[in-house]
Scaffold this motif. Structure first.
Motif, mmCIF file in Angstrom:
data_model
loop_
_atom_site.group_PDB
_atom_site.id
_atom_site.type_symbol
_atom_site.label_atom_id
_atom_site.label_comp_id
_atom_site.label_asym_id
_atom_site.label_seq_id
_atom_site.Cartn_x
_atom_site.Cartn_y
_atom_site.Cartn_z
ATOM 1 N N ALA A 80 0.877 -1.281 -0.030
ATOM 2 C CA ALA A 80 -0.127 0.121 0.241
ATOM 3 C C ALA A 80 0.842 1.301 -0.185
ATOM 4 C CB ALA A 80 -0.971 0.061 1.305
ATOM 5 N N ARG A 81 0.321 2.281 -0.636
ATOM 6 C CA ARG A 81 1.169 3.514 -0.569
ATOM 7 C C ARG A 81 0.269 4.728 -0.309
ATOM 8 N NH1 ARG A 81 5.759 3.445 -4.281
ATOM 9 N NH2 ARG A 81 6.089 0.977 -4.677
ATOM 10 N N PHE A 82 0.915 5.835 0.352
ATOM 11 C CA PHE A 82 0.058 6.894 0.818
ATOM 12 C C PHE A 82 0.433 8.129 0.311
ATOM 13 C CE2 PHE A 82 0.159 3.305 3.822
ATOM 14 C CZ PHE A 82 -0.989 3.244 4.370
ATOM 15 N N GLU A 83 -0.537 9.141 0.051
ATOM 16 C CA GLU A 83 -0.291 10.219 -0.389
ATOM 17 C C GLU A 83 -1.246 11.247 0.063
ATOM 18 O OE1 GLU A 83 -1.122 10.699 -4.732
ATOM 19 O OE2 GLU A 83 -2.846 9.477 -4.576
ATOM 20 N N ARG A 84 -0.842 12.635 0.065
ATOM 21 C CA ARG A 84 -1.626 13.711 0.575
ATOM 22 C C ARG A 84 -2.547 14.183 -0.441
ATOM 23 N NH1 ARG A 84 -0.710 17.367 4.506
ATOM 24 N NH2 ARG A 84 -2.763 17.486 4.100
#
Length: 153
Positions: A80-84
Motif C-alpha cells: 500500500a502507498r500513501f499520499e496527501r
C-alpha cells in the motif's frame, strides 16, 4: 515555524483532530514524498523526530485516512502507498519493473470519471483506475543493458 500555526495544524484542527508531533511530521513528510509505503514514511519520520514506532506511523496514517487527509492506493502486487492528494479525481501510473507511481488527472473530469454500462442498482460515487506500464527510466535501462549472449561461451 511552530507546528501549532502551520497549514497542516489547521487541517488537523478543522477535522477535530489534535495536533501531535507524529501527525504533523507524517503529513508534512508525505507532502514532499507522495506514494510512500509505511516503511518509507517510518524511515523518513524517524529522521525528523528521532524515534517513532512503526505502529505509531500506522495509527497516524489510519487516523488521517479516516479524516480524508491522506489517500491510500493499493497497486496489485505492491505494498500500500500513501499520499496527501485527496478529494480530487485523479488516478495513477505504475511501473511494472521499479514500482514508481505517478499521478494522472482524470481525462473525463467528472466524478466518477468512468461509469459502468450497467450499475446493477449501485449508486456509483468512485472509479479506481490504475494504469500499468514501464517508466522511461526502466525502458532506458533495458535499452542500455549489455546483451547477454550465451552462444559465445
Amino acid at each position: 515555524m511552530s507546528r501549532e500555526v502551520t497549514p497542516i495544524a489547521n487541517q488537523l484542527r478543522a477535522r477535530g483532530m489534535r495536533v501531535t508531533a507524529a501527525r504533523h511530521a507524517v503529513l508534512e513528510w508525505l507532502a514532499d514524498n507522495p506514494h510512500a509505503t509505511v516503511e518509507h514514511v517510518h524511515d523518513g519520520i524517524r529522521q525528523r523526530l528521532g524515534s517513532i514506532s512503526k505502529q505509531a506511523v500506522y495509527d497516524v496514517l489510519k487516523a488521517c485516512l479516516e479524516a480524508d487527509l491522506v489517500q491510500q492506493i493499493k497497486p496489485a502486487g505492491h505494498p500500500a502507498r500513501f499520499e496527501r492528494r485527496t478529494g480530487d479525481n485523479h488516478h495513477h501510473l505504475v511501473c511494472r519493473r521499479c514500482g514508481r507511481i505517478e499521478d494522472v488527472d482524470c481525462a473525463v473530469g467528472a466524478r466518477p470519471c468512468l461509469n459502468p454500462d450497467h450499475d446493477h442498482g449501485f449508486e456509483v460515487d468512485e472509479a479506481e483506475v490504475m494504469y500499468w506500464g514501464i517508466c522511461g527510466a526502466c525502458r532506458t535501462a533495458a535499452t542500455n543493458a549489455p546483451e547477454d549472449d550465451h552462444s559465445r561461451q
